[in-house]
Design an enzyme around this catalytic site. Structure first.
Site, short mmCIF file in Angstrom:
data_model
loop_
_atom_site.label_atom_id
_atom_site.label_comp_id
_atom_site.label_asym_id
_atom_site.label_seq_id
_atom_site.Cartn_x
_atom_site.Cartn_y
_atom_site.Cartn_z
N ARG A 1 -69.17 -0.05 53.78
CA ARG A 1 -69.52 1.10 54.63
C ARG A 1 -68.99 2.39 54.04
NH1 ARG A 1 -67.41 0.64 60.52
NH2 ARG A 1 -69.03 -0.95 60.62
N THR B 1 -62.58 -7.26 64.76
CA THR B 1 -61.59 -6.86 63.76
C THR B 1 -60.22 -7.46 64.10
OG1 THR B 1 -61.15 -4.83 65.04
CG2 THR B 1 -62.75 -4.68 63.23
N ASP C 1 -70.62 -6.77 69.44
CA ASP C 1 -69.62 -6.17 68.56
C ASP C 1 -68.33 -5.95 69.36
OD1 ASP C 1 -68.57 -5.14 66.25
OD2 ASP C 1 -69.61 -3.21 66.38
N LYS D 1 -70.14 -7.05 59.12
CA LYS D 1 -70.35 -7.95 60.25
C LYS D 1 -71.67 -7.64 60.96
CE LYS D 1 -66.33 -6.85 62.04
NZ LYS D 1 -65.78 -6.02 60.94
N THR D 2 -71.91 -6.37 61.21
CA THR D 2 -73.16 -5.99 61.87
C THR D 2 -74.36 -6.33 60.99
OG1 THR D 2 -72.06 -4.20 63.07
CG2 THR D 2 -74.45 -4.07 62.89
#
Length: 339
Positions: A225, A166, A117, A72-73
């Protein structure tokens, strides 16, 4: 080079381009052509970006949802990179007071990308400030107090809000409805993660075999990640024990030392499953009870560990709590009838 723009407390990080959003190793892609996986989201996003650029308009507000570590980032940075705009980054927990968000919004420039975020963690009074900012690019404020109070509207530059969450179900309906683009991100398959590992290894100048890359991918919980993090840790083992080369044997030995099994489960995952099987004897258990049993924060279990256990079919959520499924008993080598 533009100077950083903050409110003095580090809530927002400013930058001249999207480069500063990359992690310390610099392995996050900056453009869609380098982004691996999430094909449907990526293809749709490209169309939306190209259409906005063709019309000379800011991209509509974007909501990115999915488990932690799915990109997402990275996509927020790519949106800035593809549109050629600056990106300002913050998070829901960092915005403690309404004035914090007001300062952030007033500091934006035309076309900026504002990335929030954990947007589901915004408090309601703060969230409500976003409504007119997102819809009309206006900031509604009240000047003075008491009988002298009067409402004023402050015009904001047109910007694109990118929110990441999330827990999309935790967003209020009014906020969710103001996002014109909603992109859910899913877990990656092993082939995609293998490509991500090989790409990262190339950037980090790590010598790795394709078999080793697949070994890492298969234990990365469907999450880039984690794949990149394991690559960096296995590189340490390879540097000390195998002349800097990651082959499949080195990868397996390193992951054994890291207590990561073939399913990608670690000691915390196993503690969660074992506590549900033995402490709660297979009965439904609340998230708080499980967290207390394994000495973890409930939020950490819900956001980091539980999504993958759900994906594997090891647990399920019921109205009475979390419950083990037969696949979990098989994994633990337990006859559920003996409990």
């Amino acid at each position: 080079m533009k100077k950083d723009r903050t409110d003095g407390r580090g809530i927002v990080s400013g930058q001249a381009s999207s480069d500063d959003i990359v992690c310390e190793s610099g392995i996050r892609p900056l453009f869609l052509k380098d982004y691996i996986g999430q094909d449907r989201a990526k293809e749709n996003l490209k169309i939306f970006i190209d259409a906005a650029l063709k019309r000379g308009e800011p991209l509509d507000h974007v909501l990115l949802s999915g488990s932690a570590g799915l990109g997402k980032t990275t996509l927020a940075g790519i949106i800035a990179g593809e549109t050629g705009r600056d990106i300002r980054t913050t998070s829901g927990p960092a915005i403690e007071r309404p004035i914090d968000l007001v300062i952030i919004l007033k500091g934006l420039h035309e076309g900026d990308v504002l990335f929030i975020d954990e947007i589901h963690r915004l408090r309601r009074p703060i969230e409500e400030i976003l409504y007119s900012a997102m819809e009309d690019f206006m900031l509604d404020r009240v000047i003075n107090k008491g009988v002298g109070a009067r409402p004023v509207r402050i015009r904001l530059p047109k910007f694109t809000l990118v929110g990441a969450t999330t827990r999309i179900g935790s967003l209020s309906s009014p906020l969710r409805a103001r996002f014109g683009i909603i992109l859910p991100l899913s877990f990656y398959d092993d082939a995609q993660l293998k490509d991500i590992v090989l790409r990262a290894a190339g950037i980090l100048q790590v010598r790795i075999s394709e078999d080793a890359a697949l070994e890492i991918a298969s234990r990365s919980r469907g999450t880039p990640r984690i794949a990149n993090r394991m690559l960096r840790r296995i590189r340490d083992f390879a540097d000390i024990k195998n002349g800097g080369v990651i082959d499949s044997e080195t990868a397996r030995d390193a992951m054994k030392s890291l207590a990561v099994d073939r399913n990608g489960l670690d000691s915390v995952d196993r503690a969660i499953l074992e506590s549900m099987a033995f402490r709660f004897r297979g009965r439904p258990a609340s998230l708080d009870s499980i967290a207390a049993a394994v000495s973890e924060e409930p939020e950490n279990i819900e956001e980091v560990y539980e999504p993958y256990l759900l994906k594997l079919g090891f647990i399920e959520k019921t109205s009475r709590g979390r419950q083990l499924l037969p696949a979990a008993y098989d994994y633990l080598g337990i006859d559920c009838g003996s409990l």
